[in-house]
Design an enzyme around this catalytic site. Structure first.
Site, short mmCIF file in Angstrom:
data_model
loop_
_atom_site.label_atom_id
_atom_site.label_comp_id
_atom_site.label_asym_id
_atom_site.label_seq_id
_atom_site.Cartn_x
_atom_site.Cartn_y
_atom_site.Cartn_z
N CYS A 9 122.67 7.38 45.13
CA CYS A 9 122.62 8.55 46.01
C CYS A 9 121.23 8.58 46.65
CB CYS A 9 122.94 9.84 45.25
SG CYS A 9 121.76 10.36 43.99
N ARG A 15 123.75 13.40 41.93
CA ARG A 15 125.07 12.79 41.99
C ARG A 15 125.17 11.46 41.26
NH1 ARG A 15 125.52 12.73 48.30
NH2 ARG A 15 123.29 12.39 48.00
N ASP A 125 126.24 16.38 48.32
CA ASP A 125 124.96 16.62 47.67
C ASP A 125 124.87 18.09 47.26
OD1 ASP A 125 122.36 16.72 46.76
OD2 ASP A 125 121.50 15.77 48.55
#
EC number: 3.1.3.48
Length: 157
Positions: A9, A15, A125
């Site tokens: 990420c 994440r 996100d």
């Protein structure tokens, strides 16, 4: 021989580390944990060395996962040689990874392994939102982790 996976990420504190913990758990449940190494990283390095975001860690913990050992790292172009599978959490990070990948190296979206997800689906996100965003991320990565584990099982036999 160990099959190696890296989940990526932006900052490697929300994440991708959540997906790392979940995928490792799914692989262990399938008896593949000793044959597969799962790691995560970010395309940016500003959080390198930091633990997982407290909200991500709390969400994992509330659902029976342990992410306490995580420390953020930055993915660099020379890492492609280390991994058999590199998966991005969203299209922006996918583009960054593809831009640094050597010719012929394939990078995919993590959610592309979730058969219920639409094409091009991302893991959003949650960093600038509330705790509900982290719960959503966990649900999305749990769904995709099953598909990733099946793909890996097929790859390693």
């Amino acid at each position: 021989m160990t099959y190696r996976v890296c989940l990526v990420c932006m900052g490697n504190i929300c994440r991708s580390p959540m997906a790392e913990v979940v995928l490792r758990h799914v692989l262990d449940e399938r008896g593949l944990g000793r044959r597969v190494t799962v790691e995560s990283a970010g395309t940016g390095g500003w959080h390198a060395g930091d633990p997982m975001d407290a909200r991500a860690l709390r969400t994992l913990s509330e659902h029976g996962y342990d992410g306490s050992a995580h420390r953020a790292r930055q993915f660099t172009h020379d890492w492609f040689d280390r991994y058999d599978l590199v998966l991005a959490m969203d299209r922006d990070n996918l583009a960054v990874l593809r831009g640094m990948a050597p010719s012929g190296v394939e990078v995919s979206l993590f959610r592309s392994f979730d058969p219920a997800a639409p094409e091009g689906a991302e893991v959003p996100d949650p960093y600038y939102g509330g705790s509900e965003g982290f719960v959503e991320v966990l649900e999305l990565v749990e769904a995709a982790a099953e598909g990733v584990a099946k793909h890996i099982a097929d790859e390693i036999g």
